[in-house]
Design an enzyme around this catalytic site. Structure first.
Site, PDB file in Angstrom:
ATOM      1  N   ASP A  11       0.873  -1.165   0.000  1.00 41.38           N
ATOM      2  CA  ASP A  11       0.000   0.000   0.000  1.00 41.38           C
ATOM      3  C   ASP A  11       0.921   1.229   0.000  1.00 41.38           C
ATOM      4  OD1 ASP A  11      -2.342   1.632   0.463  1.00 41.38           O
ATOM      5  OD2 ASP A  11      -1.661   1.793   2.535  1.00 41.38           O
ATOM      6  N   ASP A  13      -0.133   5.025   0.921  1.00 40.48           N
ATOM      7  CA  ASP A  13      -0.364   6.000   1.988  1.00 40.48           C
ATOM      8  C   ASP A  13      -0.356   5.309   3.348  1.00 40.48           C
ATOM      9  OD1 ASP A  13      -0.780   8.263   0.248  1.00 40.48           O
ATOM     10  OD2 ASP A  13      -2.703   7.398  -0.273  1.00 40.48           O
TER      11      ASP A  13
HETATM   12  C1  BG6 Z   1      -5.693   5.986  -0.030  1.00 37.10           C
HETATM   13  C2  BG6 Z   1      -5.753   6.782   1.245  1.00 37.10           C
HETATM   14  O1  BG6 Z   1      -4.410   5.516  -0.256  1.00 37.10           O
HETATM   15  O2  BG6 Z   1      -6.085   6.793  -1.122  1.00 37.10           O
HETATM   16  C3  BG6 Z   1      -7.137   7.343   1.434  1.00 37.10           C
HETATM   17  O3  BG6 Z   1      -5.419   5.943   2.333  1.00 37.10           O
HETATM   18  C4  BG6 Z   1      -7.522   8.152   0.190  1.00 37.10           C
HETATM   19  O4  BG6 Z   1      -7.184   8.138   2.584  1.00 37.10           O
HETATM   20  C5  BG6 Z   1      -7.409   7.281  -1.026  1.00 37.10           C
HETATM   21  O5  BG6 Z   1      -8.858   8.625   0.331  1.00 37.10           O
HETATM   22  C6  BG6 Z   1      -7.802   7.979  -2.329  1.00 37.10           C
HETATM   23  O6  BG6 Z   1      -6.905   8.963  -2.592  1.00 37.10           O
HETATM   24  P1  BG6 Z   1      -6.900   9.960  -3.807  1.00 37.10           P
HETATM   25  O7  BG6 Z   1      -5.453  10.379  -3.829  1.00 37.10           O
HETATM   26  O8  BG6 Z   1      -7.298   9.227  -5.036  1.00 37.10           O
HETATM   27  O9  BG6 Z   1      -7.837  11.068  -3.485  1.00 37.10           O
HETATM   28 MG    MG Z   2      -2.760   3.057   3.599  1.00 37.03          MG
END
Ligand code: BG6
Ligand code: MG
Length: 221
Positions: A11, A13
């Site tokens: 993963d 984030d």
């Molecule tokens: C995930 C995060 O990796 O990405 C979430 O943990 C986030 O918090 C999701 O909402 C979607 O992200 P993005 O960058 O497409 O808005």
């Molecule tokens: Mg994550």
């Protein structure tokens, strides 16, 4: 029989870098502008889920029309892009670069499987993108975590089966997704990742041999 591990799938984030604060600040600014309460605790519920599902969870059942939903998500994304500009190679979390290098040196395939549509630009800013053999992101599948689709799609790109891959995740939605897909799982951090095969506080100082021993040993597989 020990499983033959051929791939590590990460993963992004909360595992490779910590962007939760950027997501929080971006949603916070939007929520203040549109008059919806949103706290740090609320932000924890957004870990691992898509932008659209994040908005749904922030709304907590408040009805809005589709055009407004799109406009709010675009606005939040604009704020997030401002934060993304500040990401530097040093923002990779401790231990990540060493683990990637060691695994790659041992011939283990590497992938990112992230629900984020910002995964590629974040990996570019971290100067890590060239390390990965496959990148699954918020554009790759319709149903992201907690559905298993994103991990299965990414494993397909690596040409490995779920039992040949270990998923590293910091979110409940991500662990659920990986388990549904039949992957080995390592849960990181403080969120509810209790269903993972193995739990670690973070990747600081973690070596490939530790991961393989921990994943394989407790199951007796
Ligand atoms: C995930 C995060 O990796 O990405 C979430 O943990 C986030 O918090 C999701 O909402 C979607 O992200 P993005 O960058 O497409 O808005
Ligand atoms: Mg994550």
């Amino acid at each position: 029989m020990s499983p033959e591990i051929r791939a590590f799938m990460f993963d992004l984030d909360g595992v490779i870098t910590d962007t939760a604060e950027f997501h929080y600040q971006s949603w916070k600014r939007l929520s203040e502008e549109v008059g919806i309460p949103f706290t740090r605790d609320d932000n924890e519920m957004l870990r691992g889920v898509s932008r659209r599902e994040s908005l749904n969870r922030i709304l907590k059942g408040r009805p809005i029309d589709e055009a407004t939903a799109q406009e709010w998500m675009d606005r939040k994304q604009g704020y997030y892009l401002g934060f993304l500009e500040t990401i530097k190679p040093e923002d990779a979390l401790p231990g990540v670069r060493d683990l990637l290098n060691e695994a790659q040196g041992m011939g283990i395939k590497l992938a990112v499987a992230s629900a984020s549509r910002n995964a590629r630009p974040v990996l570019e800013k971290l100067e890590l993108i060239s390390m990965f053999d496959a990148i699954g992101d918020g554009y790759s599948v319709v149903h992201t975590k907690p559905a298993p689709d994103l991990f299965l799609w990414t494993a397909g790109r690596l040409d490995v089966t779920p039992l040949q891959a270990i998923v590293f995740e910091d979110a409940e939605a991500g662990i659920d997704a990986a388990l549904k897909g039949g992957f080995w799982t390592v849960g990181l951090g403080t969120a509810d990742v209790s269903r993972a095969h193995v739990r670690l506080p973070n990747l600081d100082g973690v070596r490939v041999a530790d991961v393989l021993a921990k994943v394989i040993a407790p199951t007796g597989a």
